[in-house]
Enzyme design. Structure first.
Site, PDB file in Angstrom:
ATOM      1  N   SER A 240       0.556  -1.226  -0.015  1.00  0.00           N
ATOM      2  CA  SER A 240       0.205   0.216  -0.083  1.00  0.00           C
ATOM      3  C   SER A 240       0.992   1.569   0.480  1.00  0.00           C
ATOM      4  O   SER A 240       0.904   2.063  -0.676  1.00  0.00           O
ATOM      5  CB  SER A 240      -1.071  -0.204   1.092  1.00  0.00           C
ATOM      6  OG  SER A 240      -0.429  -0.174   2.567  1.00  0.00           O
ATOM      7  N   HIS A 270      -2.440  -9.156   1.939  1.00  0.00           N
ATOM      8  CA  HIS A 270      -1.846  -7.894   2.531  1.00  0.00           C
ATOM      9  C   HIS A 270      -2.730  -7.112   3.539  1.00  0.00           C
ATOM     10  O   HIS A 270      -2.415  -8.625   4.438  1.00  0.00           O
ATOM     11  CB  HIS A 270      -1.747  -6.395   1.156  1.00  0.00           C
ATOM     12  CG  HIS A 270      -1.012  -4.874   1.957  1.00  0.00           C
ATOM     13  ND1 HIS A 270      -0.202  -5.279   2.903  1.00  0.00           N
ATOM     14  CD2 HIS A 270      -1.372  -3.834   1.478  1.00  0.00           C
ATOM     15  CE1 HIS A 270      -0.480  -4.066   3.770  1.00  0.00           C
ATOM     16  NE2 HIS A 270      -0.108  -3.439   1.694  1.00  0.00           N
ATOM     17  N   HIS A 317       5.761 -12.737   7.496  1.00  0.00           N
ATOM     18  CA  HIS A 317       5.630 -11.408   7.128  1.00  0.00           C
ATOM     19  C   HIS A 317       6.566 -11.944   5.832  1.00  0.00           C
ATOM     20  O   HIS A 317       7.875 -12.178   6.217  1.00  0.00           O
ATOM     21  CB  HIS A 317       5.874 -10.155   8.189  1.00  0.00           C
ATOM     22  CG  HIS A 317       5.501  -9.436   8.021  1.00  0.00           C
ATOM     23  ND1 HIS A 317       6.836  -8.156   7.519  1.00  0.00           N
ATOM     24  CD2 HIS A 317       4.393  -8.169   8.078  1.00  0.00           C
ATOM     25  CE1 HIS A 317       6.275  -6.770   7.151  1.00  0.00           C
ATOM     26  NE2 HIS A 317       4.823  -6.920   7.411  1.00  0.00           N
ATOM     27  N   ARG A 326       2.915  -4.665  16.680  1.00  0.00           N
ATOM     28  CA  ARG A 326       1.140  -3.487  16.468  1.00  0.00           C
ATOM     29  C   ARG A 326       0.031  -4.967  17.084  1.00  0.00           C
ATOM     30  O   ARG A 326      -0.709  -4.505  17.553  1.00  0.00           O
ATOM     31  CB  ARG A 326       0.651  -4.176  15.136  1.00  0.00           C
ATOM     32  CG  ARG A 326       1.775  -2.490  14.953  1.00  0.00           C
ATOM     33  CD  ARG A 326       1.773  -2.789  12.754  1.00  0.00           C
ATOM     34  NE  ARG A 326       2.009  -3.522  12.578  1.00  0.00           N
ATOM     35  CZ  ARG A 326       2.274  -4.003  11.049  1.00  0.00           C
ATOM     36  NH1 ARG A 326       1.774  -2.807   9.842  1.00  0.00           N
ATOM     37  NH2 ARG A 326       2.423  -4.986  10.146  1.00  0.00           N
ATOM     38  N   ASP A 372      -2.492  -8.466  11.698  1.00  0.00           N
ATOM     39  CA  ASP A 372      -3.732  -8.768  11.247  1.00  0.00           C
ATOM     40  C   ASP A 372      -4.261  -9.514  11.675  1.00  0.00           C
ATOM     41  O   ASP A 372      -5.491 -10.398  11.397  1.00  0.00           O
ATOM     42  CB  ASP A 372      -4.219  -8.800   9.691  1.00  0.00           C
ATOM     43  CG  ASP A 372      -3.725  -7.224   8.473  1.00  0.00           C
ATOM     44  OD1 ASP A 372      -4.213  -6.403   9.171  1.00  0.00           O
ATOM     45  OD2 ASP A 372      -2.991  -8.190   8.193  1.00  0.00           O
TER      46      ASP A 372
HETATM   47  N1  NMX Z   1       0.745 -19.337   5.921  1.00  0.00           N
HETATM   48  C1  NMX Z   1       1.323 -20.433   4.702  1.00  0.00           C
HETATM   49  N2  NMX Z   1       2.697 -20.645   4.382  1.00  0.00           N
HETATM   50  C2  NMX Z   1       3.060 -19.031   4.732  1.00  0.00           C
HETATM   51  C3  NMX Z   1       2.782 -18.180   5.162  1.00  0.00           C
HETATM   52  C4  NMX Z   1       1.740 -18.679   5.776  1.00  0.00           C
HETATM   53  N3  NMX Z   1       0.970 -17.246   7.273  1.00  0.00           N
HETATM   54  N4  NMX Z   1       3.455 -17.512   4.915  1.00  0.00           N
HETATM   55  C5  NMX Z   1       4.363 -17.339   4.172  1.00  0.00           C
HETATM   56  N5  NMX Z   1       3.697 -19.034   3.799  1.00  0.00           N
HETATM   57  C6  NMX Z   1       4.906 -18.969   2.804  1.00  0.00           C
HETATM   58  C7  NMX Z   1       4.865 -18.489   1.563  1.00  0.00           C
HETATM   59  O1  NMX Z   1       3.565 -18.793   0.988  1.00  0.00           O
HETATM   60  C8  NMX Z   1       6.171 -18.817   0.821  1.00  0.00           C
HETATM   61  O2  NMX Z   1       6.044 -20.532  -0.089  1.00  0.00           O
HETATM   62  P1  NMX Z   1       6.078 -20.412  -1.335  1.00  0.00           P
HETATM   63  O3  NMX Z   1       7.099 -21.590  -1.336  1.00  0.00           O
HETATM   64  O4  NMX Z   1       4.706 -22.232  -1.556  1.00  0.00           O
HETATM   65  O5  NMX Z   1       5.773 -19.760  -2.356  1.00  0.00           O
HETATM   66  C9  NMX Z   1       6.305 -19.349   1.645  1.00  0.00           C
HETATM   67  O6  NMX Z   1       6.076 -19.716   3.071  1.00  0.00           O
HETATM   68  C10 NMX Z   1       8.204 -18.870   1.924  1.00  0.00           C
HETATM   69  O7  NMX Z   1       7.505 -17.118   2.542  1.00  0.00           O
HETATM   70  P2  NMX Z   1       7.873 -15.940   2.799  1.00  0.00           P
HETATM   71  O8  NMX Z   1       9.064 -15.699   2.261  1.00  0.00           O
HETATM   72  O9  NMX Z   1       8.293 -16.812   4.357  1.00  0.00           O
HETATM   73  O10 NMX Z   1       7.049 -14.689   2.600  1.00  0.00           O
HETATM   74  P3  NMX Z   1       6.551 -13.729   1.243  1.00  0.00           P
HETATM   75  O11 NMX Z   1       7.478 -12.263   2.041  1.00  0.00           O
HETATM   76  O12 NMX Z   1       6.204 -14.032   0.417  1.00  0.00           O
HETATM   77  O13 NMX Z   1       5.334 -13.804   2.714  1.00  0.00           O
HETATM   78  C11 NMX Z   1       3.686 -12.713   3.136  1.00  0.00           C
HETATM   79  C12 NMX Z   1       4.727 -12.488   3.093  1.00  0.00           C
HETATM   80  C13 NMX Z   1       3.031 -11.899   4.500  1.00  0.00           C
HETATM   81  C14 NMX Z   1       2.286 -12.871   2.164  1.00  0.00           C
HETATM   82  C15 NMX Z   1       3.071 -14.099   3.840  1.00  0.00           C
HETATM   83  O14 NMX Z   1       3.767 -14.359   5.408  1.00  0.00           O
HETATM   84  C16 NMX Z   1       1.955 -14.395   3.689  1.00  0.00           C
HETATM   85  O15 NMX Z   1       0.554 -15.109   2.926  1.00  0.00           O
HETATM   86  N6  NMX Z   1       0.823 -14.193   4.931  1.00  0.00           N
HETATM   87  C17 NMX Z   1      -0.649 -15.217   5.103  1.00  0.00           C
HETATM   88  C18 NMX Z   1      -1.179 -13.566   4.606  1.00  0.00           C
HETATM   89  C19 NMX Z   1      -0.932 -12.393   6.149  1.00  0.00           C
HETATM   90  O16 NMX Z   1      -1.302 -12.804   6.995  1.00  0.00           O
HETATM   91  N7  NMX Z   1      -1.056 -11.388   4.671  1.00  0.00           N
HETATM   92  C20 NMX Z   1      -1.080 -10.000   5.937  1.00  0.00           C
HETATM   93  C21 NMX Z   1       0.405  -9.276   6.316  1.00  0.00           C
HETATM   94  C22 NMX Z   1       0.691  -8.386   6.946  1.00  0.00           C
HETATM   95  N8  NMX Z   1      -0.392  -7.037   6.672  1.00  0.00           N
HETATM   96  O17 NMX Z   1      -1.409  -6.306   7.096  1.00  0.00           O
HETATM   97  O18 NMX Z   1      -0.034  -7.086   5.193  1.00  0.00           O
HETATM   98  C1  MLT Z   2       2.183  -3.771   6.124  1.00  0.00           C
HETATM   99  O1  MLT Z   2       1.416  -3.110   7.592  1.00  0.00           O
HETATM  100  O2  MLT Z   2       2.057  -2.701   5.509  1.00  0.00           O
HETATM  101  C2  MLT Z   2       2.698  -5.072   6.423  1.00  0.00           C
HETATM  102  O3  MLT Z   2       2.806  -5.421   7.375  1.00  0.00           O
HETATM  103  C3  MLT Z   2       3.299  -5.355   5.506  1.00  0.00           C
HETATM  104  C4  MLT Z   2       4.157  -5.234   4.805  1.00  0.00           C
HETATM  105  O4  MLT Z   2       4.835  -4.594   6.259  1.00  0.00           O
HETATM  106  O5  MLT Z   2       4.860  -5.202   4.027  1.00  0.00           O
END
Ligand code: NMX
Ligand code: MLT
Length: 440
Positions: A240, A270, A317, A326, A372
Site C-alpha cells: 500500500s 496484504h 511477514h 502491533r 491482522d
Molecule cells: N501460511 C502458510 N504459508 C506461508 C505463510 C502462512 N502464513 N507465510 C508464508 N508462507 C509461505 C509462502 O506462501 C511461501 O510459499 P511458497 O514457497 O510455496 O511460495 C513461503 O512460505 C515463503 O514465504 P515468505 O518468504 O515467508 O513470505 P513472503 O515474504 O513471500 O510473504 C506474506 C509474506 C505476509 C504475504 C505471507 O507470510 C503470507 O501470505 N501470510 C498470510 C497472509 C497475511 O497474513 N498477510 C498479511 C501481512 C500483513 N499485512 O497487513 O499486510
Molecule cells: C503493512 O503494515 O504494510 C504490512 O505489515 C505489510 C508489510 O509491511 O510488508
C-alpha cells in the site's frame, strides 16, 4: 498558516540540503547488491527506497520517527479520560518528527474539523454502487471521485515551481484525511445499517467522532484511535505505501494516489488478511458449533488449511522475523478489555499453536503473527461483525502514513519512480557468462 504547516515548512527547509548533499556528493555510492532471487522474488530485501517517517526492524518491529509503538502511546497527548492518544497528534509526529503539545494537537484537530464535510456527489457515488459490493471497492471509488477537488492540480496547471509542490499536496492531504471517517462510516451505514447514518459531531476528535458515527459507545473511541495509529505506517516497501508513493511520483493527485494504495491494501496477502482471519475462524466456529476448540482441534484445522495449499491468514511477514509489536499492543488491549470474548479465545489458541506448526511446515520465513491476526477480533467484540469492512479501517490508518510520505516526497523532489526490468533471456545469458568466467 496552521501551526503544523508552519512547523513543517521549517523542517522541510532544514532537511532539503541533506538530501541534496547525499545526491550531489555521494550519488554513486553502492548501498546494496541485487540477486536473481530478489529480482524474481518480489524485490524482497532490496534497499531501494527512502523514507524518514518510519523504519521497520525485522526483530524489533516498527518505529515511527524513531519511536517504538509503546513510546508513541506513552508520549503523544491523549483526550481527557482516554487510554489512547489523539490520531491528530500522530499525524503531527509523522509529518514533523516532533511530539506535539496538547495545543499543537488541537490545531490539527481544528484543521480536520474545518475540512470534514463531504461533497454531495461522494454520497451519490456510494449510493450508486450495486448491493453486495465490497466496501474496499466503494472506499477506493469514493476517494477517486474527489480527484476533481485537487488543489495541487489547480496550482500545477496554473504554473508552480517544484519547490512549492508540497504545499498544495499538504492541503489536499489534510482535506482527504479529514473526510475518510465520513466516507467509511457512510459506506458502513449504506451496506449494513439500511443507510441509517449518524451525522458527525464537530466537537469530537477523529477517533471519538469515528466511534460516534459508527454508533458505538466507549471504549470504541479508543479502539478507533488505537487502530488508526498502529496501521498508519510500516516503512515504504509494503504494497500500500509503495503504491501510494509510486502513483504520486508521477504527480498524480493525493486522491488518485491514496485510492490506488487502497486497491493494493485490498489483497488477501496484504491488508485484507484482517478480514480473512475472521472469515477463516468463522468457518471453524461453524464446524465447532460455537464451542471453543481444544489445542489439538485447532492444530488439525491449521494443518488442514496448510495441506489444502492455503496460507494461514494473519501469520508470516515479508520483513518481520518476530511477533509484530502491533499484534502485541492489540493482544494487550484484548487481555485487558475482552479476555472472555470467544473469538479472542480462538485467536489466543492460534497464537500458541500456529508458530510451531509453521516451523514444522518449513516454508514461511516468519512463523509469528502479524497485525491482522488480532485486529478483527476487537472490531467483532464491539459489534462490527461485518468483517468485509475491516480493511477499510486499516485503509483510514494507512492513508495517514501514505499522505505524510507523499508530502515529504514532493518536498524533497523525489523523481518519478522507474526501476529497470530485464528479460528471462537476459538473466539466463548473464548466468551463463558468470559460470563460464568461474570455470576459467
Ligand atoms: N501460511 C502458510 N504459508 C506461508 C505463510 C502462512 N502464513 N507465510 C508464508 N508462507 C509461505 C509462502 O506462501 C511461501 O510459499 P511458497 O514457497 O510455496 O511460495 C513461503 O512460505 C515463503 O514465504 P515468505 O518468504 O515467508 O513470505 P513472503 O515474504 O513471500 O510473504 C506474506 C509474506 C505476509 C504475504 C505471507 O507470510 C503470507 O501470505 N501470510 C498470510 C497472509 C497475511 O497474513 N498477510 C498479511 C501481512 C500483513 N499485512 O497487513 O499486510
Ligand atoms: C503493512 O503494515 O504494510 C504490512 O505489515 C505489510 C508489510 O509491511 O510488508
Amino acid at each position: 498558516m496552521s501551526v503544523l504547516k508552519e512547523k513543517l515548512a521549517a523542517k522541510i527547509n532544514e532537511w532539503r540540503p541533506r538530501t541534496r548533499k547525499l545526491l550531489k556528493e555521494h550519488g554513486e555510492m553502492i548501498i546494496d547488491n541485487v540477486t536473481i532471487g530478489q529480482i524474481i522474488g518480489g524485490m524482497r530485501g532490496v534497499k531501494s527506497l527512502v523514507t524518514d517517517i518510519s523504519y521497520l526492524d525485522p526483530n524489533e518491529g516498527i518505529r515511527y520517527r524513531g519511536y517504538t509503538l509503546p513510546e508513541v502511546f506513552k508520549k503523544l497527548p491523549k483526550p481527557k479520560n482516554a487510554e489512547i492518544p489523539y490520531v491528530e497528534g500522530l499525524l503531527y509526529l509523522l509529518l514533523t518528527g516532533d511530539i506535539p503539545s496538547e495545543e499543537e494537537v488541537m490545531d490539527v484537530e481544528d484543521e480536520f474539523k474545518k475540512r470534514r464535510i463531504l461533497p454531495r456527489y461522494v454520497y451519490e457515488v456510494i449510493d450508486a454502487f450495486p448491493s453486495l459490493s465490497h466496501p474496499m471497492a466503494m472506499f477506493s471509488s469514493a476517494i477517486t471521485i474527489m480527484h476533481r477537488e485537487s488543489f495541487f492540480n489547480k496550482k500545477y496547471y496554473a504554473g508552480m515551481p517544484k519547490t512549492s509542490y508540497w504545499e498544495p499536496t499538504y492541503e489536499d492531504a489534510l482535506n482527504l484525511l479529514a473526510k475518510l471517517p465520513e466516507i467509511a462510516t457512510y459506506i458502513y451505514a449504506k451496506l449494513y445499517r439500511d443507510g441509517k447514518r449518524i451525522q458527525s459531531n464537530p466537537n469530537l476528535d477523529m477517533g471519538g467522532n469515528f466511534a460516534h458515527m459508527m454508533g458505538i459507545d466507549k471504549p470504541y473511541d479508543d479502539v478507533s484511535r488505537l487502530h488508526f495509529i498502529i496501521h498508519s505506517d510500516h516503512e515504504s516497501g509494503n504494497v500500500s505505501a509503495h503504491t501510494g508513493h509510486l502513483v504520486a511520483s508521477s504527480l498524480s493527485s493525493i486522491y488518485l494516489s491514496v485510492s490506488a494504495m487502497i486497491n493494493g491494501l485490498a489483497g488477501p496477502l496484504h491488508g485484507l488478511a484482517n478480514q480473512e482471519v475472521l472469515r477463516w475462524l468463522h468457518d471453524l466456529r461453524e464446524k465447532m458449533e460455537d464451542q471453543i476448540p481444544t489445542q489439538n482441534e485447532m492444530k488439525q484445522y491449521v494443518w488442514d488449511t496448510l495441506n489444502a495449499g492455503q496460507v494461514i491468514p494473519g501469520f508470516g511477514h515479508a520483513v518481520l522475523r518476530k511477533t509484530d509489536p502491533r499484534y502485541t499492543v492489540q493482544r494487550e488491549f484484548c487481555l485487558k478489555h475482552l479476555p472472555e470474548d470467544p473469538i479472542f479465545k480462538y485467536v489466543d489458541i492460534l497464537y500458541k499453536v500456529v508458530p510451531p506448526i509453521l516451523k514444522e511446515h518449513g516454508k514461511a520465513k516468519n512463523p509469528w503473527p502479524n497485525v491482522d491476526a488480532q485486529s478483527g477480533v476487537i472490531q467483532w467484540h464491539y459489534g462490527v461483525k461485518e468483517y468485509e469492512f475491516y480493511t477499510v479501517l486499516f485503509g483510514i490508518g494507512r492513508a495517514i502514513g501514505v499522505c505524510a510520505n507523499i508530502i515529504w516526497d514532493r518536498a524533497l523532489s523525489y523523481p518519478i519512480e522507474r526501476p529497470k526490468s530485464l528479460t528471462t533471456d537476459m538473466l539466463e545469458k548473464f548466468v551463463e557468462s558468470k559460470l563460464k568466467e568461474k570455470k576459467k
